[in-house]
Write an enzyme that holds these catalytic residues in place. Structure first.
Site, PDB file in Angstrom:
ATOM      1  N   ASP A   8     -10.953  21.538  30.734  1.00 57.00           N
ATOM      2  CA  ASP A   8     -12.016  20.899  31.509  1.00 57.00           C
ATOM      3  C   ASP A   8     -11.443  19.919  32.522  1.00 57.00           C
ATOM      4  OD1 ASP A   8     -11.475  18.766  29.788  1.00 57.00           O
ATOM      5  OD2 ASP A   8     -12.998  19.468  28.374  1.00 57.00           O
TER       6      ASP A   8
ATOM      7  N   LYS B  77     -16.857  19.584  32.584  1.00 58.05           N
ATOM      8  CA  LYS B  77     -18.114  18.881  32.366  1.00 58.05           C
ATOM      9  C   LYS B  77     -18.197  17.727  33.342  1.00 58.05           C
ATOM     10  CE  LYS B  77     -17.966  19.313  27.383  1.00 58.05           C
ATOM     11  NZ  LYS B  77     -17.880  18.470  26.195  1.00 58.05           N
TER      12      LYS B  77
ATOM     13  N   MET C 228     -16.356   5.931  28.815  1.00 55.84           N
ATOM     14  CA  MET C 228     -17.580   6.495  29.397  1.00 55.84           C
ATOM     15  C   MET C 228     -18.629   5.427  29.695  1.00 55.84           C
ATOM     16  SD  MET C 228     -17.894   9.735  26.802  1.00 55.84           S
ATOM     17  CE  MET C 228     -17.654   8.757  25.336  1.00 55.84           C
TER      18      MET C 228
HETATM   19  N1  SAH Z   1     -10.685  12.465  24.469  1.00 58.62           N
HETATM   20  C1  SAH Z   1     -10.561  11.564  25.572  1.00 58.62           C
HETATM   21  C2  SAH Z   1     -11.850  10.872  25.910  1.00 58.62           C
HETATM   22  C3  SAH Z   1     -12.915  11.807  26.376  1.00 58.62           C
HETATM   23  S1  SAH Z   1     -14.377  10.996  26.826  1.00 58.62           S
HETATM   24  C4  SAH Z   1      -9.435  10.572  25.300  1.00 58.62           C
HETATM   25  O1  SAH Z   1      -8.937  10.494  24.165  1.00 58.62           O
HETATM   26  O2  SAH Z   1      -9.004   9.892  26.230  1.00 58.62           O
HETATM   27  C5  SAH Z   1     -14.125  10.762  28.549  1.00 58.62           C
HETATM   28  C6  SAH Z   1     -13.835   9.307  28.838  1.00 58.62           C
HETATM   29  O3  SAH Z   1     -12.472   9.032  28.613  1.00 58.62           O
HETATM   30  C7  SAH Z   1     -14.080   8.909  30.252  1.00 58.62           C
HETATM   31  O4  SAH Z   1     -15.418   8.627  30.518  1.00 58.62           O
HETATM   32  C8  SAH Z   1     -13.237   7.657  30.338  1.00 58.62           C
HETATM   33  O5  SAH Z   1     -13.889   6.565  29.738  1.00 58.62           O
HETATM   34  C9  SAH Z   1     -12.072   8.028  29.468  1.00 58.62           C
HETATM   35  N2  SAH Z   1     -10.949   8.532  30.273  1.00 58.62           N
HETATM   36  C10 SAH Z   1     -10.406   9.745  30.228  1.00 58.62           C
HETATM   37  N3  SAH Z   1      -9.378   9.844  31.076  1.00 58.62           N
HETATM   38  C11 SAH Z   1      -9.252   8.640  31.658  1.00 58.62           C
HETATM   39  C12 SAH Z   1      -8.369   8.089  32.607  1.00 58.62           C
HETATM   40  N4  SAH Z   1      -7.376   8.799  33.161  1.00 58.62           N
HETATM   41  N5  SAH Z   1      -8.525   6.794  32.990  1.00 58.62           N
HETATM   42  C13 SAH Z   1      -9.512   6.056  32.460  1.00 58.62           C
HETATM   43  N6  SAH Z   1     -10.386   6.538  31.551  1.00 58.62           N
HETATM   44  C14 SAH Z   1     -10.251   7.798  31.144  1.00 58.62           C
END
Ligand code: SAH
Length: 521
Positions: free
Chosen positions: A40, A62, A177
Site C-alpha cells: 500500500d 489506502k 493518524m
Molecule cells: N503500521 C504503521 C502504522 C500504520 S497507521 C507503523 O508501524 O508505522 C498509519 C500512520 O502511521 C500514519 O497516519 C502516521 O501517523 C504513521 N506513519 C506512517 N509512516 C509515517 C512516516 N513516514 N512519518 C510519520 N508518520 C508515519
C-alpha cells in the site's frame, strides 16, 4: 493447495517507516522471493524494486477516507493467492501489527487455513521520532511511552479512547493518524491533567527526504501544525522528550537535506554518486544522460591485449574507470588475467586508480587529485623518458586529443584503443517536467558529455536550468557548462565523485556570505 502441490504462504512483512534502509534483513529477503507483492501507500516504492521482475505487484493503497480495496477485499485477496499456492508478501508500512490491521489479515488467513508468518518492522511511532531527534524514552525525563491512534474509526458508535487514562498513562504519548484531530487531542490531554506547556512535536513524512517537523507545546501545537500545512502521514509526540530535538536533531539538518538533486551520470555509475548525496540528506533524481556501449572489435581488443602481454608496451595509461573495467572484461573474455599488464600503468585520477585497484592493479603514476586532467597526467609523467616507448591508451571513442598528442610530442608511439562509445539515452519525460517546473534544486555534472547530452535532451540548450544550482566535477566540465551560457555555482576541488559531493556539502554548510561562487551568473 494448488494443482502442482506447491503450498501457498503469506508473509506479513513490515516495510519500515519510509527510509528504504529501515526494512529488516528478513523482510527484504522475503521480498526477493515473492510470487506476489501486495503493498500500500506507505511502503516505499524502492522496496518493490527488490522483487524479481516477474513478481506480480498489487497495489491496495489506502487513503484516509477512501479505500482502493476494502480490508475485507484485501483479506480475501491474500487468502485466494495463498490457496493458489503462491508465496505472497503483504508489505505494510512500519510494523504490520502496529495499527496496520495486520492482525485482521492474520486472522483471516488462519480461518482460511492458509499458512502465514509475520516479519516485524520498524514502526513509525519510534522511527519518525528518532529521525526528528526525539528519543521516546530518556533517563530522568520519560520512563514509559504509549502509542495511540489519533484517528478513531468513524464507524464506531462511541469513542474507545479513555482520555483520562491516556493523558496520565505514560510519560511520552505518540499519536498516529492524528493530524486531523490534533486540536481535539491537545484539548483532551490538557483537560485530563497534562500541562499546556508540555512540549510536543509533529513529524510528517518521517525518515524520508521530505520529512517536516513542527514543535511547540500542547497549547499551540495544533495551530502551528495547521500553519505549516502539515500533511499526513505524521506522528505527534507529546512529552518532555520532545524538547530534546533542540540538541539531538541530526537528520533534517544535514547540509543537503530536502534538496532535490539531479544526477546525470550513466545508469551504471549513478548509484555511487546518488548514495553519497543521499548520505548528505539529498533527495536524488536520476536521469542518465549518457550510456556506455562497448565498441572495440573483439579482434582489435584481442590483438592489443596480446601485444600488452608480450611486453611490447612500456605504459598503459587509463583516463577513465570505464576504460579500466571494459578492458579488464576483454582480458577475461580472452581467457587471461591481470598478468597481461607487463608494463607500467598510469591513471588520470583517484577513481581510475581505484578501478585499477579493484582488479588488483596498482597505478604507478596518478596526478594529484586536483590535476586529474590530461595535462596533469603529462606533468606527472614529466620525469619519464618516453622516447620510442610504446604506450597503450585504452579509452572512449570520442575523447580529447591532449593526451595522445602530448605523449607523441615526448617521442612516444601511442596506440589509442577505442573501447567504448558514450551514447545518449532517451530523456525521462517526468524529469524534464520537474526541471521545467523548477522542482529540481541542484543539477550535477560529472563529465562534459553529461553536460552536452543533457543540453541535447533539452533541445540544444541548458536554459531550463537557469536558476538551479549547477555543480560540476572540474574545470573541463565547467567549461562545457559555460559554453551553453550558464554559470557554475560549485566546482569540485578534487575532481572525483567524492570531491563533487564534498564541494556541495561545503557550499551548503558555509554561511550564505561565504558561498564560493566559481563564476557568478
Ligand atoms: N503500521 C504503521 C502504522 C500504520 S497507521 C507503523 O508501524 O508505522 C498509519 C500512520 O502511521 C500514519 O497516519 C502516521 O501517523 C504513521 N506513519 C506512517 N509512516 C509515517 C512516516 N513516514 N512519518 C510519520 N508518520 C508515519
Amino acid at each position: 493447495m494448488s494443482g502442482d502441490g506447491k503450498r501457498g504462504f503469506v508473509w506479513l512483512v513490515g516495510a519500515g517507516p519510509g527510509d528504504p534502509g529501515l526494512i529488516t534483513v528478513a523482510g527484504s529477503a522475503r521480498i526477493a522471493e515473492a510470487d506476489v507483492l501486495v503493498y500500500d501507500r506507505l511502503a516505499n516504492p524502492r522496496l518493490l524494486a527488490g522483487a524479481p521482475p516477474e513478481t506480480e505487484r498489487i497495489y491496495v493503497g489506502k487513503t484516509l477516507d477512501h479505500h482502493t480495496l476494502t480490508q475485507d477485499e484485501i483479506n480475501a485477496l491474500l487468502v485466494e493467492r495463498g490457496r493458489a499456492g503462491q508465496t505472497v508478501v503483504r508489505l505494510k508500512g512500519g510494523d504490520p501489527f502496529v495499527f496496520g490491521r495486520g492482525g485482521e489479515e492474520a486472522e483471516a488467513l488462519r480461518r482460511a487455513g492458509v499458512a502465514f508468518a509475520v516479519v516485524p518492522g520498524v514502526t513509525s511511532a519510534i522511527a519518525a521520532a528518532a529521525y526528528a531527534g526525539i528519543p521516546v524514552t530518556q533517563r530522568g525525563l520519560a520512563s514509559s511511552f504509549a502509542v495511540i491512534t489519533g484517528h478513531e474509526d468513524p464507524t464506531k458508535e462511541e469513542t474507545s479512547i479513555d482520555w483520562a487514562k491516556i493523558a496520565g498513562g505514560a510519560d511520552t504519548l505518540v499519536f498516529l493518524m492524528g493530524i486531523g484531530n490534533l486540536e481535539l487531542i491537545a484539548r483532551q490531554l490538557i483537560a485530563h491533567g497534562r500541562r499546556d506547556s508540555t512540549p510536543a512535536a509533529v513529524v510528517a513524512s518521517g525518515t524520508l527526504p521530505g520529512q517536516r517537523v513542527v514543535t511547540g507545546t500542547l497549547a499551540d501545537i495544533a495551530q502551528r501544525a495547521a500553519e505549516a500545512d502539515i500533511q499526513p502521514p505524521a506522528v505527534t509526540i507529546v512529552g518532555e522528550v520532545a524538547r530534546l530535538r533542540e540538541e539531538l536533531r541530526w537528520f533534517d539538518n544535514r547540509p543537503l537535506f530536502g534538496k532535490r538533486v539531479l544526477v546525470t551520470r550513466a545508469r551504471e555509475q549513478a548509484s555511487a554518486l546518488s548514495a553519497r548525496l543521499e548520505a548528505e540528506g539529498a533527495a536524488v533524481v536520476e536521469m542518465p544522460t549518457i550510456a556506455i556501449r562497448g565498441i572495440a572489435e573483439p579482434e582489435t581488443a584481442r590483438a592489443a591485449i596480446a601485444t600488452l602481454a608480450d611486453g611490447e608496451y612500456a605504459w598503459a595509461i587509463f583516463t577513465s574507470a570505464n576504460a579500466v573495467d571494459i578492458l579488464l572484461r576483454r582480458v577475461a573474455e580472452a581467457g587471461r588475467d591481470a598478468r597481461v599488464f607487463a608494463c607500467r600503468i598510469g591513471a588520470i585520477g583517484p577513481e581510475t586508480a581505484a578501478a585499477l585497484a579493484a582488479h588488483g592493479l596498482r597505478a604507478d603514476i596518478v596526478p594529484a587529485p586536483e590535476r586529474s586532467v590530461a595535462e596533469g597526467l603529462l606533468e606527472a609523467l614529466a620525469g619519464e623518458d618516453l622516447t620510442r616507448k610504446r604506450v597503450l591508451l585504452p579509452r572512449a571513442a570520442v575523447a580529447r586529443d591532449a593526451l595522445p598528442e602530448g605523449l607523441r610530442r615526448r617521442g612516444a608511439a601511442v596506440d589509442v584503443l577505442e573501447l567504448y562509445r558514450i551514447e545518449s539515452p532517451a530523456a525521462d519525460p517526468a524529469v524534464l517536467e520537474a526541471l521545467a517546473a523548477g522542482e529540481i534544486d541542484i543539477v550535477t555534472f560529472a563529465s562534459s558529455s553529461t553536460v552536452r547530452n543533457l543540453a541535447g535532451m533539452l533541445g540544444g540548450t541548458l536554459a531550463p536550468l537557469r536558476g538551479r544550482l549547477i555543480a560540476s566535477i572540474g574545470p573541463i566540465t565547467s567549461e562545457a557548462v559555460r559554453e551553453y551560457g550558464l554559470g557554475v555555482d560549485v566546482e569540485a576541488g578534487e575532481h572525483t565523485i567524492a570531491g563533487l559531493v564534498s564541494a556541495l556539502r561545503e557550499h551548503f554548510s558555509a554561511s550564505p556570505s561565504s558561498h564560493r561562487q566559481v563564476s557568478p551568473r
